[in-house]
Design a protein around this motif. Structure first.
Motif, short mmCIF file in Angstrom:
data_model
loop_
_atom_site.label_atom_id
_atom_site.label_comp_id
_atom_site.label_asym_id
_atom_site.label_seq_id
_atom_site.Cartn_x
_atom_site.Cartn_y
_atom_site.Cartn_z
N VAL A 72 39.08 31.02 40.80
CA VAL A 72 38.87 32.17 39.92
C VAL A 72 39.51 33.43 40.48
O VAL A 72 39.86 34.35 39.72
CB VAL A 72 37.35 32.37 39.68
CG1 VAL A 72 36.65 32.79 40.95
CG2 VAL A 72 37.10 33.36 38.57
N ASP A 73 39.72 33.48 41.79
CA ASP A 73 40.31 34.68 42.39
C ASP A 73 41.80 34.81 42.11
O ASP A 73 42.41 35.83 42.44
CB ASP A 73 40.06 34.69 43.91
CG ASP A 73 40.50 33.41 44.60
OD1 ASP A 73 40.40 32.34 43.96
OD2 ASP A 73 40.94 33.46 45.76
N LYS A 74 42.42 33.78 41.51
CA LYS A 74 43.84 33.89 41.14
C LYS A 74 44.05 34.79 39.93
O LYS A 74 45.13 35.34 39.74
CB LYS A 74 44.40 32.49 40.81
CG LYS A 74 44.84 31.69 42.00
CD LYS A 74 45.56 30.44 41.54
CE LYS A 74 46.13 29.67 42.71
NZ LYS A 74 46.85 28.45 42.26
N ALA A 75 43.04 34.89 39.08
CA ALA A 75 43.19 35.60 37.81
C ALA A 75 43.21 37.11 38.03
O ALA A 75 42.78 37.61 39.07
CB ALA A 75 42.05 35.22 36.87
N PRO A 76 43.68 37.85 37.02
CA PRO A 76 43.58 39.31 37.09
C PRO A 76 42.12 39.74 37.24
O PRO A 76 41.20 39.03 36.84
CB PRO A 76 44.16 39.77 35.74
CG PRO A 76 45.00 38.63 35.27
CD PRO A 76 44.35 37.39 35.79
N ARG A 77 41.91 40.92 37.81
CA ARG A 77 40.55 41.38 38.08
C ARG A 77 39.72 41.44 36.80
O ARG A 77 38.51 41.17 36.82
CB ARG A 77 40.58 42.75 38.76
CG ARG A 77 39.21 43.22 39.25
CD ARG A 77 39.33 44.51 40.05
NE ARG A 77 38.03 44.97 40.51
CZ ARG A 77 37.41 44.54 41.60
NH1 ARG A 77 37.97 43.61 42.35
NH2 ARG A 77 36.23 45.03 41.97
#
Length: 332
Positions: free
Chosen positions: A162-167
């Motif tokens: 999930v940390d790959k996605a935009p904030r």
């Protein structure tokens, strides 16, 4: 290094079975078990962190398989997986819409009736889970790709990395994960909410490449998977690599001999993680490394007795950078 003018493989090499992780081989430590229980009890997403290769994704497969068995098929036996990308939006977790395909279809001649937007909706992991939680499954999307399971069931939804996605992705998920509902704007703004028939368990993984919003973290049960110690690594390897070998399973003397050899191999692996490498090998690399060498180990090879070509070949499993490969050659 000698030069060769062709590749040469034996039939045994070409027929060798591939190592495929099995959910039944996953070893659960007590802290992780407690975190999973808390997430299910509180009906909150479980956020897992840890370095790559420590089993975050495989935990979702283990949980889905166990829930399917314990409920006699009341859960899907594999998780519904959403692989997060750098361009992902919260809507993508529920469905995607093929606008271009719909446009082209609408301009085809001699059609008895215009194409419907529903025909160009592809349900994604959370959208599938929400529809499958109803009994019966809503007819409108029952026959579409993504809802190929006709019977309502509970499900484990895996939102990977999930940390790959935009904030904004994590922030946008707050309400969706609270309400378990989504609206298909392109299809007459139809809204679908989680049904009462079956539960949905959400697991999110993060490699901690960037910080997630505090408001998002407050809505999750959190657990960090530490890198296993020597004893746990031995248990993992014994089960996932050697546990599938009939002669290892049936010969107690052989099992004791292999266990003694694993002390050496695992200790060497832990030592390699302590040297200055650009990318440290993780549990996944250890499993692959010893799977590659398992016949040598079963036949009595210690590290010092491994054939030079076998050892040289195996180093490419542990190293993921040219400098690391060079360094490893000096460590054996």
């Amino acid at each position: 290094m000698p030069l060769l003018d062709h590749f040469s493989f034996s039939d045994a090499d070409l027929q060798q079975a591939r190592l495929i992780p099995s959910p039944t081989d996953y070893i659960i430590e007590s802290g992780l078990d407690n975190a999973v229980r808390a997430a299910i009890l509180l009906k909150l997403p479980l956020l897992l962190t840890g370095e790559p290769g420590t089993g975050k994704t495989q935990l979702a497969y283990k949980l889905a398989a166990d829930l399917a068995r314990q409920t006699n098929g009341g859960f899907l036996p594999t998780p519904l997986q959403f692989s997060t990308k750098t361009t992902s939006s919260a809507t993508d977790l529920f469905y995607t819409y093929d606008a271009l395909g719909h446009f082209h279809a609408a301009h085809l001649k001699d059609q008895p009736e215009p194409p419907q937007a529903a025909d160009f909706i592809q349900l994604q992991a959370m959208g599938q889970a929400i529809l499958l939680s109803h009994d019966p499954v809503p007819d409108r999307y029952r026959s579409l790709p993504g809802v190929d399971r006709q019977t309502s069931k509970g499900s484990v939804v895996l939102i990977d990395e999930v940390d790959k996605a935009p904030r904004d992705f994590a922030n946008d998920l707050l309400n969706e994960l609270d309400r378990y509902e989504f609206t298909v704007r392109e299809d007459e703004s139809r809204t679908y909410r989680k049904g009462p028939a079956h539960p949905i368990v959400v697991i999110l993984t993060s490699n901690s490449e960037k910080n997630l919003p505090d408001a998002f973290l407050r809505r999750c049960v959190f657990f960090h998977i530490e890198f296993p110690g020597a004893d746990q690594l031995k248990r993992i390897v014994a089960r996932q690599v050697f546990g599938r070998e009939p002669r290892y399973q049936q010969d107690e003397t052989l099992r004791q001999e292999v266990d003694a050899r694993l002390d050496e191999y695992v200790a060497k692996f832990i030592g390699l993680r302590g040297i200055n490498m650009k990318k440290k090998p993780a549990t996944a690399e250890l499993i692959s490394w010893l799977f590659f060498l398992r016949n040598d180990i079963l036949n009595g090879s210690t590290l010092s007795k491994l054939p030079d070509n076998q050892l040289a070949s195996s180093l490419s499993i542990l190293a993921k950078h040219p400098d690391d490969l060079t360094r490893l050659k000096t460590e054996f």
